[in-house]
Design an enzyme around this catalytic site. Structure first.
Site, PDB file in Angstrom:
ATOM      1  N   GLY A   8     -29.067  60.788  69.949  1.00 44.53           N
ATOM      2  CA  GLY A   8     -27.980  59.989  70.538  1.00 44.53           C
ATOM      3  C   GLY A   8     -28.196  59.786  72.021  1.00 44.53           C
ATOM      4  O   GLY A   8     -29.306  59.971  72.518  1.00 44.53           O
ATOM      5  N   ASN A   9     -27.186  59.369  72.728  1.00 43.84           N
ATOM      6  CA  ASN A   9     -27.281  59.236  74.189  1.00 43.84           C
ATOM      7  C   ASN A   9     -25.923  59.547  74.821  1.00 43.84           C
ATOM      8  O   ASN A   9     -24.952  59.800  74.115  1.00 43.84           O
ATOM      9  CB  ASN A   9     -27.808  57.847  74.566  1.00 43.84           C
ATOM     10  CG  ASN A   9     -26.891  56.744  74.083  1.00 43.84           C
ATOM     11  OD1 ASN A   9     -25.747  56.648  74.506  1.00 43.84           O
ATOM     12  ND2 ASN A   9     -27.390  55.916  73.163  1.00 43.84           N
ATOM     13  N   HIS A  10     -25.886  59.517  76.147  1.00 48.58           N
ATOM     14  CA  HIS A  10     -24.696  60.001  76.868  1.00 48.58           C
ATOM     15  C   HIS A  10     -23.572  58.971  76.986  1.00 48.58           C
ATOM     16  O   HIS A  10     -22.595  59.222  77.682  1.00 48.58           O
ATOM     17  CB  HIS A  10     -25.099  60.446  78.279  1.00 48.58           C
ATOM     18  CG  HIS A  10     -25.973  61.657  78.281  1.00 48.58           C
ATOM     19  ND1 HIS A  10     -25.545  62.863  77.783  1.00 48.58           N
ATOM     20  CD2 HIS A  10     -27.255  61.835  78.698  1.00 48.58           C
ATOM     21  CE1 HIS A  10     -26.523  63.740  77.907  1.00 48.58           C
ATOM     22  NE2 HIS A  10     -27.576  63.142  78.451  1.00 48.58           N
ATOM     23  N   SER A  11     -23.721  57.792  76.381  1.00 54.42           N
ATOM     24  CA  SER A  11     -22.666  56.770  76.549  1.00 54.42           C
ATOM     25  C   SER A  11     -21.311  57.286  76.044  1.00 54.42           C
ATOM     26  O   SER A  11     -21.217  57.848  74.956  1.00 54.42           O
ATOM     27  CB  SER A  11     -23.065  55.514  75.761  1.00 54.42           C
ATOM     28  OG  SER A  11     -21.976  54.625  75.755  1.00 54.42           O
ATOM     29  N   ALA A  15     -24.628  51.294  74.069  1.00 55.00           N
ATOM     30  CA  ALA A  15     -25.955  51.853  74.367  1.00 55.00           C
ATOM     31  C   ALA A  15     -26.616  52.133  73.021  1.00 55.00           C
ATOM     32  O   ALA A  15     -26.500  53.235  72.476  1.00 55.00           O
ATOM     33  CB  ALA A  15     -25.807  53.118  75.185  1.00 55.00           C
TER      34      ALA A  15
END
Ligand code: C5P
Length: 398
Positions: free
Chosen positions: A208-211, A275
């Site tokens: 995943g990512n930090h969005s 994102a």
């Protein structure tokens, strides 16, 4: 729609003035700031105390208080109002509005105001039908005022027919709809993507990512406030929206692609703020991958670039907005995305700017339009940034 709107309610001399108490309650309940002006005869039908208590504001009845000399400035009141509703309006006040007679505070405020004015007549059947009343109705309509037509039924006189003031609920929904229709994106279908995507590795793990979704949700909310019919396609996010009715929750890039594909055809504006993962595991293990002695190598494959695929399908009457989150050569990358992905606007945020990007409540953006004109914005709250983005979109429409 009436939330935070400044509303002046004028109340004239008519037995329907008792309904004004209900109207004030509904307007206040809808979040409006209400100030009531009673005409001298209106005050014979309903007390200022009732309306002041319900509106949580002093009621205005005259230019000045005889005992204290306190002066009610009609110009200030007129300019304070986002809208004026006179309910009930009597045949007498109607005639004054039609001819510009200004002999009490309500008619003076009416002449000073620049906002939309709505009137809900209430009178006896024959008075309503009288040629002079109908002439005055046509006249004030020609001035741009809006008449909320009276209904039919039993009248206070015992007669039966047209002349009953519209019910408070009808007046509130009429005002609500009128405000909506004046909004720049009224009835326009809009899609916004927000948040990250999660790409499964096995049943418990993902890439995943930090969005956080904050920016996309703020944009969706602002577009809704402009009257748009917004579909928000959201990746996993803790954000909540009070404005968006149509929220589609997705997890992976593929699910986001499918949702976007479904809605894109009919959207007028699409803002791709999510994102989206660029890579996903080539295979998803069906069972939890067990810890091993050696390193684990995951093979990743590219996800579909949703924005690029929508850019290819985009018709001339559609507006497509993309984001570019960069760490180096920001402007060059942003401009090339605008062209490659066939965008109308690209919103650049650089991770080099303090307070910009993921998770924070602020952002700092630069917008490029199709002519590659650049607008640089200060660091602002994401709500303010969303307003700037909406403003740039409205500029294209104009
Ligand atoms: O090329 P890049 O990923 O930097 O482009 C960012 C823009 O493209 C964002 O608007 C993002 O929402 C969109 N995007 C997409 N599908 C992807 C990756 C990015 O729609 N797979």
């Amino acid at each position: 729609m009436l939330k935070n709107k400044n509303i002046i309610l004028g109340v004239c001399g008519s037995i329907a003035a008792y309904k004004s108490a209900f109207l004030v309650r509904l307007l206040v309940k809808a979040g409006a700031n209400v100030k009531v002006i009673l005409t001298p005869d209106g005050a014979n039908f309903i007390t200022p105390l009732t309306l002041a208590t319900l509106s949580k504001n002093p009621v205005y009845t005259q230019y000045f208080e005889e005992e204290s000399g306190v002066w009610s400035n009609h110009v200030e009141l007129g300019l304070w109002a986002d809208l004026i509703i006179i309910a009930p309006i009597s045949a007498n006040t109607l005639a004054k509005l039609a001819t510009g007679i200004c002999d009490n505070l309500l008619t003076a405020v009416y002449l000073s105001a620049k906002c939309p004015v709505y009137v809900a007549p209430a009178m006896d059947l024959d008075m309503w039908k009288h040629e002079s009343t109908q002439f005055n109705i046509d006249r004030i309509t020609a001035f741009g005022n809006v008449v909320i037509s009276p209904g039919s039924g039993e009248l206070a006189s015992g007669l039966f027919g047209e002349g009953r003031m519209a019910e408070p609920e009808e007046i509130v929904s009429f005002l609500d709809n009128s405000i909506k229709k004046l909004m720049p994106l009224f009835g326009k279908k809009v899609m916004v993507t927000a948040g990250p995507t999660y790409e499964a590795i096995d049943p418990v793990r993902f890439i995943g990512n930090h969005s956080s979704g904050k920016m996309g949700f703020a944009i969706a909310d602002e577009l809704a406030k402009l009257g748009a019919d917004v579909t928000l396609v959201a990746g996993p996010s803790a954000q909540k929206s009070t404005e968006i009715l149509n929220r589609v929750d997705v997890t992976s890039a593929e699910e986001m692609f499918e949702a976007c594909n479904t809605f894109f055809e009919n959207t007028f504006i699409t803002v791709m703020c999510a994102a989206v993962a660029d890579y996903k595991p080539k295979t998803i293990a069906t069972h939890k991958i067990k810890k091993q002695e050696h390193n684990l190598v995951l093979e990743l494959e590219k996800t579909i670039d949703i924005l690029t695929s929508l850019g290819k399908r985009k018709k001339d009457n559609q507006i497509l907005v993309g984001f570019a989150l960069e760490t180096n050569d920001e402007e060059t990358y942003a401009k090339s995305k605008l062209e490659k992905k066939n965008l109308d606007l690209v919103i650049l945020n650089s991770l080099n700017d303090k307070g910009a990007g993921f998770k924070s409540d602020t952002n700092k953006i630069t917008i490029f339009n199709r002519a590659l004109e650049k607008t640089v914005f200060e660091l602002k709250s994401k709500t303010e940034v969303a307003k700037d983005i909406c403003e740039a979109i409205l500029k294209i429409i104009k």
